[in-house]
Motif scaffolding. Structure first.
Motif, PDB file in Angstrom:
ATOM      1  N   ASN A   3       0.799  -1.224   0.000  1.00  0.00           N
ATOM      2  CA  ASN A   3       0.000   0.000   0.000  1.00  0.00           C
ATOM      3  C   ASN A   3       0.830   1.272   0.000  1.00  0.00           C
ATOM      4  N   LEU A   4       2.147   1.140   0.014  1.00  0.00           N
ATOM      5  CA  LEU A   4       2.983   2.332  -0.092  1.00  0.00           C
ATOM      6  C   LEU A   4       2.852   2.935  -1.495  1.00  0.00           C
ATOM      7  N   VAL A   5       2.932   4.249  -1.557  1.00  0.00           N
ATOM      8  CA  VAL A   5       2.813   4.961  -2.834  1.00  0.00           C
ATOM      9  C   VAL A   5       4.166   5.573  -3.177  1.00  0.00           C
ATOM     10  N   LYS A   6       4.669   5.268  -4.352  1.00  0.00           N
ATOM     11  CA  LYS A   6       5.937   5.850  -4.773  1.00  0.00           C
ATOM     12  C   LYS A   6       5.773   7.337  -5.066  1.00  0.00           C
ATOM     13  N   ILE A   7       6.775   8.108  -4.685  1.00  0.00           N
ATOM     14  CA  ILE A   7       6.783   9.543  -4.943  1.00  0.00           C
ATOM     15  C   ILE A   7       7.569   9.796  -6.222  1.00  0.00           C
ATOM     16  N   GLU A   8       6.865  10.205  -7.251  1.00  0.00           N
ATOM     17  CA  GLU A   8       7.483  10.406  -8.563  1.00  0.00           C
ATOM     18  C   GLU A   8       7.828  11.872  -8.812  1.00  0.00           C
ATOM     19  N   HIS A   9       7.149  12.779  -8.135  1.00  0.00           N
ATOM     20  CA  HIS A   9       7.314  14.211  -8.397  1.00  0.00           C
ATOM     21  C   HIS A   9       7.987  14.865  -7.194  1.00  0.00           C
ATOM     22  N   THR A  10       9.242  15.239  -7.359  1.00  0.00           N
ATOM     23  CA  THR A  10      10.006  15.805  -6.245  1.00  0.00           C
ATOM     24  C   THR A  10      10.316  17.287  -6.454  1.00  0.00           C
ATOM     25  N   ASP A  11       9.631  17.919  -7.416  1.00  0.00           N
ATOM     26  CA  ASP A  11       9.799  19.360  -7.604  1.00  0.00           C
ATOM     27  C   ASP A  11       8.903  20.151  -6.657  1.00  0.00           C
ATOM     28  N   VAL A  12       8.129  19.455  -5.849  1.00  0.00           N
ATOM     29  CA  VAL A  12       7.318  20.077  -4.799  1.00  0.00           C
ATOM     30  C   VAL A  12       7.860  19.583  -3.458  1.00  0.00           C
ATOM     31  N   PRO A  13       7.588  20.283  -2.354  1.00  0.00           N
ATOM     32  CA  PRO A  13       8.132  19.852  -1.061  1.00  0.00           C
ATOM     33  C   PRO A  13       7.715  18.425  -0.707  1.00  0.00           C
TER      34      PRO A  13
END
Length: 349
Positions: A121-131
């Motif tokens: 159920n973990l969600v990968k973080i693909e967008h790191t241009d936001v905090p």
């Protein structure tokens, strides 16, 4: 930086005992002397993570008491670290879907390092241009709660008259902005004049009021909604819900996200007297669980990320550093101490 296989001290926030009434900082304590080997157990199919940010949420109060929630929530275990949502970096993985170095958000434990045995159920973080901290809130559970609750449950349309209680909270501030984005008239309630001012100046609410300064909530709502309310996003319950029912329009919609006013009084829940108005006005009132809307997460990102990048949606965070401040941060939710989404920064990115 600690290495895999190294013995480390793993600071934790420990739950002492089940409570009634308002939580106190002394109901939790920080354990500094817990030592562990920084490695996945043998035959594990999980991941080892370093926790970076932890989300502090009102529902956590429900887990501090044994109470029948219909198997929705599992109470915390005594003398064990508490759990919640957070942002983490994977240090070791035995799961084929996750790689070392990836950033994820999802359920974790209030400690510096955690083994997550069931990472599906973990969600990968693909967008790191936001905090990264946004994934504890606007791009995490709070955002999905607001998105699913408002768009799926409330069925909004342009021109609707929308009322949001606890409007400065992690979910409420988003619902109000979503409604404004659709062309609705939006009023929010909050617990201080500072929060009321910010709702109008920072988040674009048409009006807002301090519920603590309104001796007659029915009169207050009639002042802001002389023609009635189309949509009520419910975060509070109790007297506020009773007053709202008197002011709903015919075929109005109420999305029940939470009932914050009742969380510290579970043994003697406050009754609601005006439920007959559900019949009189053909109101649809629906509770919901955010888990039902996980399939909408990609759609939510497509909606929110452009708005965040273009500064067309605002999000207030109240970030405190160190697990040492975890108990105070959690208790502070229930006296309005936080200004925005409460977050604990466990480690620097």
């Amino acid at each position: 930086m600690a290495e895999i296989g190294e013995q480390i001290r793993n600071k934790q926030v420990i739950f002492k005992d089940y409570i009634s009434g308002f939580p106190k900082e002394s109901d939790l304590y920080v354990k500094n002397d817990n030592t562990t080997i920084l490695k996945l157990p043998k035959a594990s199919n999980g991941v080892l993570v370093k926790n970076l940010y932890l989300s502090v949420d009102p529902y956590m109060r429900l887990l501090m008491q044994k109470f029948n929630t219909g198997d929705v929530f599992t109470p915390y275990q005594l003398s064990s670290p508490i759990k919640g949502y957070g942002v983490s970096r994977i240090l070791e993985s035995a799961h084929p879907n996750f790689k070392v170095g990836e950033l994820v958000w999802g359920s974790t434990t209030w400690e510096e390092y955690s083994v997550i045995s069931n990472p599906e159920n973990l969600v990968k973080i693909e967008h790191t241009d936001v905090p990264l901290s946004f994934y504890t809130g606007i791009l995490g559970m709070a955002g999905l709660t607001a998105y699913g609750g408002f768009f799926e449950v409330c069925s909004p349309k342009k021109g609707d008259y929308v009322f949001v209680s606890s409007a400065f909270g992690a979910v409420g501030q988003l619902v109000g902005q979503f409604a404004k984005h659709m062309g609705c008239y939006v009023v929010g309630s909050a617990g201080s004049q500072e929060k009321v001012n910010l709702l109008k100046t920072k988040f674009g609410f048409d009006e807002a009021f301090n519920y603590k300064e309104e001796p007659d909530l029915d009169a207050a709502l009639k002042r802001f909604f002389p023609k009635g309310i189309d949509i009520y996003f419910e975060n509070v319950g109790g007297k506020m819900l009773d007053a709202v029912l008197l002011n709903m329009k015919f075929e109005g919609r109420i999305a029940v996200c939470g009932m914050l006013s009742q969380y510290n009084n579970l043994e003697n829940l406050e009754g609601v007297k005006n439920l007959m108005h559900l019949v009189f006005k053909a109101i649809r009132m629906q509770g919901f669980q955010v888990y039902k809307y996980f399939h909408l997460y990609p759609k939510m990102l497509d909606f929110l990320l452009p708005l965040i990048r273009e500064d067309k949606i605002r999000y207030a965070q109240d970030i405190v550093e160190s697990l040492e401040n975890g108990p105070a941060a959690l208790v502070g939710l229930f006296n309005g101490r936080n200004l925005g989404k409460q977050v604990i920064q466990v480690a620097h990115e």
